[in-house]
Design a protein around this motif. Structure first.
Motif, PDB file in Angstrom:
ATOM      1  N   UNK A  80      -5.096   1.645  13.171  1.00 43.96           N
ATOM      2  CA  UNK A  80      -4.342   2.869  13.446  1.00 43.96           C
ATOM      3  C   UNK A  80      -3.802   3.474  12.144  1.00 43.96           C
ATOM      4  N   UNK A  81      -3.348   2.588  11.246  1.00 43.40           N
ATOM      5  CA  UNK A  81      -2.741   3.058  10.000  1.00 43.40           C
ATOM      6  C   UNK A  81      -3.719   3.671   9.032  1.00 43.40           C
ATOM      7  N   UNK A  82      -5.001   3.361   9.159  1.00 39.80           N
ATOM      8  CA  UNK A  82      -5.982   3.854   8.195  1.00 39.80           C
ATOM      9  C   UNK A  82      -6.088   5.369   8.189  1.00 39.80           C
ATOM     10  N   UNK A  83      -5.639   6.003   9.262  1.00 38.87           N
ATOM     11  CA  UNK A  83      -5.666   7.471   9.330  1.00 38.87           C
ATOM     12  C   UNK A  83      -4.355   8.094   8.859  1.00 38.87           C
ATOM     13  N   UNK A  84      -3.389   7.268   8.446  1.00 39.19           N
ATOM     14  CA  UNK A  84      -2.099   7.793   7.989  1.00 39.19           C
ATOM     15  C   UNK A  84      -2.282   8.705   6.786  1.00 39.19           C
ATOM     16  N   UNK A  85      -1.462   9.736   6.737  1.00 34.25           N
ATOM     17  CA  UNK A  85      -1.471  10.660   5.601  1.00 34.25           C
ATOM     18  C   UNK A  85      -0.538  10.093   4.533  1.00 34.25           C
ATOM     19  N   UNK A  86      -1.117   9.712   3.395  1.00 32.90           N
ATOM     20  CA  UNK A  86      -0.328   9.100   2.320  1.00 32.90           C
ATOM     21  C   UNK A  86      -0.455   9.944   1.063  1.00 32.90           C
ATOM     22  N   UNK A  87       0.685  10.344   0.522  1.00 29.73           N
ATOM     23  CA  UNK A  87       0.712  11.134  -0.716  1.00 29.73           C
ATOM     24  C   UNK A  87       1.319  10.284  -1.816  1.00 29.73           C
ATOM     25  N   UNK A  88       0.642  10.209  -2.947  1.00 35.82           N
ATOM     26  CA  UNK A  88       1.157   9.510  -4.125  1.00 35.82           C
ATOM     27  C   UNK A  88       1.553  10.568  -5.149  1.00 35.82           C
ATOM     28  N   UNK A  89       2.807  10.538  -5.586  1.00 34.53           N
ATOM     29  CA  UNK A  89       3.295  11.514  -6.567  1.00 34.53           C
ATOM     30  C   UNK A  89       3.206  10.902  -7.957  1.00 34.53           C
ATOM     31  N   UNK A  90       2.268  11.390  -8.762  1.00 38.59           N
ATOM     32  CA  UNK A  90       2.085  10.912 -10.126  1.00 38.59           C
ATOM     33  C   UNK A  90       0.799  10.128 -10.287  1.00 38.59           C
ATOM     34  N   UNK A  91       0.013  10.502 -11.299  1.00 41.86           N
ATOM     35  CA  UNK A  91      -1.272   9.842 -11.537  1.00 41.86           C
ATOM     36  C   UNK A  91      -1.233   9.006 -12.816  1.00 41.86           C
ATOM     37  N   UNK A  92      -0.099   8.315 -13.041  1.00 39.97           N
ATOM     38  CA  UNK A  92      -0.053   7.284 -14.062  1.00 39.97           C
ATOM     39  C   UNK A  92      -0.659   6.020 -13.490  1.00 39.97           C
ATOM     40  N   UNK A  93      -0.588   4.918 -14.233  1.00 40.07           N
ATOM     41  CA  UNK A  93      -1.267   3.706 -13.767  1.00 40.07           C
ATOM     42  C   UNK A  93      -0.651   3.149 -12.489  1.00 40.07           C
ATOM     43  N   UNK A  94       0.634   3.409 -12.266  1.00 42.32           N
ATOM     44  CA  UNK A  94       1.274   2.945 -11.035  1.00 42.32           C
ATOM     45  C   UNK A  94       0.709   3.681  -9.825  1.00 42.32           C
ATOM     46  N   UNK A  95       0.622   5.004  -9.932  1.00 43.00           N
ATOM     47  CA  UNK A  95       0.076   5.808  -8.837  1.00 43.00           C
ATOM     48  C   UNK A  95      -1.395   5.524  -8.597  1.00 43.00           C
ATOM     49  N   UNK A  96      -2.153   5.376  -9.682  1.00 35.52           N
ATOM     50  CA  UNK A  96      -3.579   5.057  -9.566  1.00 35.52           C
ATOM     51  C   UNK A  96      -3.757   3.704  -8.889  1.00 35.52           C
ATOM     52  N   UNK A  97      -2.947   2.727  -9.331  1.00 41.30           N
ATOM     53  CA  UNK A  97      -3.041   1.385  -8.754  1.00 41.30           C
ATOM     54  C   UNK A  97      -2.749   1.377  -7.265  1.00 41.30           C
ATOM     55  N   UNK A  98      -1.714   2.117  -6.845  1.00 40.49           N
ATOM     56  CA  UNK A  98      -1.360   2.185  -5.421  1.00 40.49           C
ATOM     57  C   UNK A  98      -2.481   2.834  -4.614  1.00 40.49           C
ATOM     58  N   UNK A  99      -2.976   3.985  -5.100  1.00 38.73           N
ATOM     59  CA  UNK A  99      -4.017   4.722  -4.373  1.00 38.73           C
ATOM     60  C   UNK A  99      -5.302   3.909  -4.277  1.00 38.73           C
ATOM     61  N   UNK A 156       3.889  -2.665  -9.610  1.00 36.82           N
ATOM     62  CA  UNK A 156       4.724  -1.996  -8.601  1.00 36.82           C
ATOM     63  C   UNK A 156       3.897  -1.040  -7.744  1.00 36.82           C
ATOM     64  N   UNK A 157       2.862  -0.435  -8.327  1.00 41.42           N
ATOM     65  CA  UNK A 157       1.958   0.392  -7.516  1.00 41.42           C
ATOM     66  C   UNK A 157       1.255  -0.454  -6.472  1.00 41.42           C
ATOM     67  N   UNK A 158       0.788  -1.617  -6.899  1.00 43.13           N
ATOM     68  CA  UNK A 158       0.162  -2.546  -5.945  1.00 43.13           C
ATOM     69  C   UNK A 158       1.161  -3.014  -4.897  1.00 43.13           C
ATOM     70  N   UNK A 159       2.390  -3.252  -5.342  1.00 45.10           N
ATOM     71  CA  UNK A 159       3.432  -3.736  -4.408  1.00 45.10           C
ATOM     72  C   UNK A 159       3.647  -2.750  -3.266  1.00 45.10           C
ATOM     73  N   UNK A 160       3.752  -1.464  -3.608  1.00 40.53           N
ATOM     74  CA  UNK A 160       4.007  -0.463  -2.561  1.00 40.53           C
ATOM     75  C   UNK A 160       2.791  -0.257  -1.669  1.00 40.53           C
ATOM     76  N   UNK A 161       1.584  -0.377  -2.231  1.00 41.63           N
ATOM     77  CA  UNK A 161       0.385  -0.322  -1.394  1.00 41.63           C
ATOM     78  C   UNK A 161       0.387  -1.499  -0.421  1.00 41.63           C
ATOM     79  N   UNK A 162       0.723  -2.683  -0.931  1.00 43.49           N
ATOM     80  CA  UNK A 162       0.797  -3.871  -0.075  1.00 43.49           C
ATOM     81  C   UNK A 162       1.863  -3.713   1.011  1.00 43.49           C
TER      82      UNK A 162
END
Length: 505
Positions: free
Chosen positions: A5-24, A480-486
């Motif tokens: 169900x969650x795979x269709x969630x709309x997720x916005x990452x603010x910032x394309x530094x390594x943290x944002x890239x890692x999360x996305x 921390x990007x990975x942490x928030x994705x997790x």
């Protein structure tokens, strides 16, 4: 709620530094289909920024992999992508535990144009290292018997100098005190602070080092970013999309709107989202938190944003036709003989800003960089330097080097400097633990919003400032990007009880 169900969630990452890239990237690899990165500038990488000085590659932003070993994800990824030289990959290199202070071979020059010796400077270096070690112990001892790291260092230095050097001649003592003054400026750069008086003693020891001798990227740090970007789904990043406000719901009710968060961009676009991951630098958050969130940040989170420090550390690259330093030299220290009062701030910033520059690291190997030094300068003096023209900075560097070497003919070929304070999207360089901060402040920074409500994890926070022991580092930002994705993956992988609790790190 299932992961499917969650795979269709709309997720916005603010910032394309390594943290944002890692999360996305982690979310995309777990099957999340609607992930979008909004980047204010026209490039990826954030504070990882590789530039050129003629034919030489230089790092305008992040410089080293700190602690290149198995525990460092930046090292592991860089090795996987084939970005490091063979020496950095050796088991010996990975096992060296340098405690955050590389074993650089120094040259010392005094303001009277003399080259100083290890016999003259060694005792000062040894004493300062000893006190840094002692100062880092208060974070787990409890209590702060001094107002700041700066106060602790000055009081202890004066005590030890009186005990150990009383038999030395006054000129020798004065020269070593001047070196201690220089080392205070070094630590301002290491910590990214204007003065060591801004560093809280209780939080100073929270930073943890990893084993491994710090290493660099032969072809530039941005090579790591480029490889990570290739793994992201095509078109996931929207460049030149600064975010003006994140509208979230303190007490979310399902009837209000389908998506609990709306991300408002500066050009007017409004993007509905289920979750937003904020990865902007703490400096930007300090300056714009009042308009960036509606409703505002909860008070305890805001107070932690204010207590945590975010300062400026800039580089001035200076290129020469030939070296004036020793062949085996790794760092050049500038020792001002008129500075023996253990002060790390310049009284007249506009006139004497260059006195805050502690010296230069030598870019190696010479075959790659030529004869290039990297000057380091922190604080308000560094911020003022950014306002000067390149020609003015070059003139100051020329006079400075001629004064300390005693050679009136040395002339740099060219210079190039960073300007992180006046970068509108960073507002400085990196995080330090300010006076009164503790690990709870970092946890507060990382805590998602809302704290309660039926729709938790609306706004999540990542970036180097939110890592409890690797703040100020690239590996801290990535983790921390990975942490928030997790956090989001876990949220959709476990059944919802509709009784959300405070998220733990």
């Amino acid at each position: 709620m299932t992961l499917q169900h969650g795979l269709d969630s709309q997720i916005v990452v603010v910032g394309c530094g390594i943290s944002g890239i890692g999360a996305a990237l982690k979310l995309a690899k777990h099957g999340f289909r609607n992930v979008r990165i909004l980047e204010a500038t026209g490039r990826s990488g954030g504070r990882i920024k590789t530039g050129r000085m003629g034919n030489n590659i230089i790092e305008i932003g992040a410089n080293w992999i700190h602690g290149p070993s198995e525990a460092n994800p930046v090292f592991c990824l860089s090795r996987q992508y084939g970005l490091l030289d063979p020496e950095s990959l050796t088991a010996e290199n990975q096992s060296l535990d340098i405690g955050g202070h590389p074993p650089w071979l120094p040259n010392w020059f005094s303001s009277s144009g003399r080259k100083l010796t290890v016999e003259q400077m060694g005792p000062a270096m040894e004493l300062f290292g000893e006190l840094l070690e002692e100062g880092s112990e208060f974070s787990h001892k409890g209590g702060e018997p001094y107002n700041s790291v700066g106060e602790f260092l000055r009081i202890k230095m004066r005590q030890r100098v009186a005990e150990r050097w009383q038999g030395d001649s006054l000129p020798c003592q004065s020269l070593r005190l001047s070196m201690l003054n220089t080392l205070l400026k070094v630590e301002c750069c290491v910590n990214g602070t204007h003065t060591m008086d801004a560093l809280g003693l209780g939080g100073y020891g929270l930073y943890k080092t990893l084993p491994g001798l710090d290493c660099t990227f032969p072809k530039g740090y941005e090579g790591l970013i480029n490889n990570l970007m290739k793994e992201l789904p095509t078109g996931i990043v929207s460049y030149h999309h600064p975010v003006s406000c994140v509208h979230w719901q303190r007490e979310a009710r399902k009837a209000e709107r389908v998506h609990p968060v709306t991300v408002e961009c500066a050009h007017g676009e409004r993007i509905p989202a289920d979750h937003v991951i904020i990865t902007v630098p703490l400096g930007y958050l300090k300056k714009y938190h009042g308009t960036l969130f509606s409703p505002p940040l909860p008070l305890h989170k805001l107070h932690s944003v204010q207590r945590m420090g975010f300062g400026t550390n800039n580089k001035i690259f200076v290129e020469f036709d030939k070296p004036w330093w020793d062949e085996d030299c790794d760092v050049v220290y500038l020792v001002w003989e008129d500075e023996s009062d253990l002060v790390d701030q310049v009284a007249d910033v506009e006139r004497l800003w260059f006195k805050k520059l502690f010296g230069f690291s030598v870019l190696k190997p010479t075959e790659r960089y030529g004869h290039v030094l990297c000057g380091w300068i922190a604080g308000h003096e560094s911020e003022f330097m950014e306002t000067l023209s390149e020609l003015e900075v070059k003139h100051s560097m020329t006079n400075l080097i001629r004064k300390f070497t005693g050679n009136p003919t040395i002339t740099p070929r060219r210079i190039l400097r960073s300007q992180w304070f006046h970068d509108p999207w960073t507002c400085g360089s990196y995080t330090y633990t300010g006076i009164g901060t503790c690990v709870q402040d970092i946890h507060n920074l990382a805590q998602p919003l809302p704290l309660n409500g039926e729709q938790p994890l609306q706004v999540l926070f990542a970036g180097e400032a939110t890592h409890p022991s690797f703040f100020s580092t690239v590996h801290g930002a990535l983790l921390t990007g990975w942490r928030e994705a997790d956090r989001l993956i876990s949220h959709y992988s476990t059944p919802s009880t509709h009784q959300p609790t405070r998220s733990k790190l």
